[in-house]
Design a protein around this motif. Structure first.
Motif, short mmCIF file in Angstrom:
data_model
loop_
_atom_site.label_atom_id
_atom_site.label_comp_id
_atom_site.label_asym_id
_atom_site.label_seq_id
_atom_site.Cartn_x
_atom_site.Cartn_y
_atom_site.Cartn_z
N ASN A 1 6.28 12.11 15.44
CA ASN A 1 7.45 11.53 14.78
C ASN A 1 7.70 12.16 13.41
OD1 ASN A 1 6.79 8.10 15.83
ND2 ASN A 1 8.02 9.65 16.81
N LEU A 2 8.96 12.17 13.02
CA LEU A 2 9.35 12.24 11.62
C LEU A 2 10.26 11.04 11.40
CD1 LEU A 2 10.12 15.86 10.35
CD2 LEU A 2 8.14 14.42 9.91
N PRO A 3 9.97 10.19 10.40
CA PRO A 3 8.91 10.36 9.42
C PRO A 3 7.52 10.29 10.05
CG PRO A 3 9.87 8.19 9.22
CD PRO A 3 10.74 8.96 10.16
N ALA A 4 6.59 11.03 9.41
CA ALA A 4 5.20 11.05 9.84
C ALA A 4 4.40 10.07 8.98
CB ALA A 4 4.65 12.47 9.73
N GLY A 5 3.11 10.00 9.28
CA GLY A 5 2.22 9.16 8.50
C GLY A 5 1.53 8.12 9.34
N ILE B 1 -2.54 3.19 12.69
CA ILE B 1 -2.67 2.81 11.28
C ILE B 1 -1.61 3.58 10.49
CG2 ILE B 1 -4.19 2.75 9.26
CD1 ILE B 1 -6.57 2.91 11.27
N GLY B 2 -0.75 2.87 9.74
CA GLY B 2 0.31 3.51 8.95
C GLY B 2 -0.21 4.09 7.65
N LEU B 3 0.35 5.25 7.24
CA LEU B 3 -0.15 5.96 6.07
C LEU B 3 0.94 6.49 5.13
CD1 LEU B 3 -2.91 8.15 7.81
CD2 LEU B 3 -3.27 6.08 6.46
N ASN B 4 2.21 6.28 5.45
CA ASN B 4 3.28 6.86 4.64
C ASN B 4 3.64 5.93 3.48
OD1 ASN B 4 5.87 7.74 3.65
ND2 ASN B 4 6.17 8.87 5.54
N LYS C 1 4.93 3.43 10.23
CA LYS C 1 4.28 4.37 9.32
C LYS C 1 3.95 3.75 7.97
CE LYS C 1 5.38 7.40 12.49
NZ LYS C 1 6.64 6.92 13.05
N ALA C 2 4.38 2.51 7.73
CA ALA C 2 4.22 1.89 6.41
C ALA C 2 2.75 1.72 6.06
CB ALA C 2 4.95 0.56 6.36
#
Length: 352
Positions: free
Chosen positions: A197-201, A287-290, A304-305
């Motif tokens: 995906n974009l957004p990534a994270g 697990i979200g990282l953005n 991604k949150a």
């Protein structure tokens, strides 16, 4: 905030690592947000020396087939494939009914999956229902910290055997990841065989088949058949022998039950008994990282949150629990342990 043009340049240059002369196939619809992003990607592909092709099909729902000519274009193996559907890119009829065998000997339900995962010939990103605001805010970021956190979490998950997840809303679930390898969506899709995906994270893993047990309570966004919703009442899901048994909690719960039952019915109509059973299987833990992602009611951003985790009900990513649905469901402020070792506490990553 970055402009759309700046975000598109970062996507092509920093995420995909576009090289001069490479072919880029972009598939989208005429809806304003995704079409605007597609045009910006075309312009920046040309500016970086790439060779873009833009294909536009009517808006598809997940149960609708992708236009044949789109699948034929993908089979031509462009160096880069970008999917920007306003809702869904549709499904691959041949893949669903027969399937494609990759160079790795595994069966894939779509030509894109075969070319990326099975053959490792192309690279890609896909951004279902993405808005211009999300793309500008969450794509034009510093990927260094995300990639470092993702690599660290992947190492722990790859070595792990058992995961436990709890949350303030009432989640308490355990599952096996023995023998599994985690996947990264860290914004580095620069080599053939990579994509996301974009957004990534995000870091995610497929729980071992039928290994999950306990209770999941979703107090964040849940994806339904044709939309994502933020439930007014948390959705409580009980698991039995690795599969969803009961779902309670208001309108959100009713919508999730209906979506799962629709996935079961469609599989049954096609004589796909494994896919019918796996419409209730736990196919993913992520697990979200953005740090720029927020809860906006759109799963492409919400999952991604930073400070969230999610489970998906349905199809998994190891191709050993196939289903016709994949419904992401979010929980807030989770605590996560791998083999008794904490990796997140109340939504905050534990540094290790």
């Amino acid at each position: 905030m970055a402009t759309l043009d700046e975000a598109a340049r970062i996507a092509m240059r920093d995420v995909l690592g576009l090289r001069p002369g490479e072919e880029v196939l972009i598939v989208t619809n005429f809806e304003p947000d995704v079409f605007s992003i597609a045009r910006a990607l075309v312009d920046n592909t040309k500016a970086l020396g790439g060779r873009p092709t833009l294909l536009v099909q009517e808006t598809k729902e997940p149960h609708m087939p992708t236009e044949r000519i789109i699948n034929e274009a993908v089979k031509a193996e462009p160096h880069v494939l970008i999917l920007l559907p306003a809702l869904s890119s549709g499904n691959d009829p041949f893949g669903l009914h027969t399937g494609y065998v990759g160079r790795d000997g595994r069966l894939y339900r779509g030509i894109m999956d075969k070319l990326i995962e099975g053959d490792r010939r192309i690279r890609s990103f896909w951004s279902n229902r993405v808005s211009v605001d999300t793309f500008r805010r969450c794509v034009a970021i510093d990927y260094g910290p995300i990639r470092a956190d993702a690599a660290r979490l992947k190492r722990v998950l790859d070595r792990g055997r058992m995961v436990r997840v709890t949350s303030p809303a009432g989640t308490d679930v355990e599952f096996s990841i023995k023998g599994r390898k985690a996947f990264l969506e860290d914004g580095d899709f620069s080599l053939p065989g990579t994509g996301g995906n974009l957004p990534a994270g995000e870091v995610y893993v497929s729980p071992a088949v039928a290994s999950a047990g306990g209770t999941m309570v979703f107090d964040g966004t849940i994806s339904l058949e044709n939309n994502d919703v933020f439930p007014s009442t948390p959705v409580r899901v009980e698991l039995k022998d690795g599969y969803v048994s009961t779902i309670t909690g208001g309108l959100g719960a009713a919508g999730l039950r209906k979506t799962i039952e629709s996935g079961e019915s469609e599989a049954a109509e096609r004589g796909m008994q494994e896919e019918r059973r796996n419409a209730r299987h736990i196919g993913e833990f992520g697990i979200g990282l953005n740090p720029n992602a927020m809860l906006i009611g759109n799963m492409i951003e919400d999952e991604k949150a930073l400070g969230t985790a999610h489970f998906a009900i349905g199809n998994n990513f190891d191709n050993d629990a196939s289903a016709l649905i994949h419904q992401d469901c979010l929980m807030l402020s989770p605590s996560i342990w791998v083999d008794g070792r904490p990796i997140m506490k109340d939504g905050v990553l534990v540094r290790f």
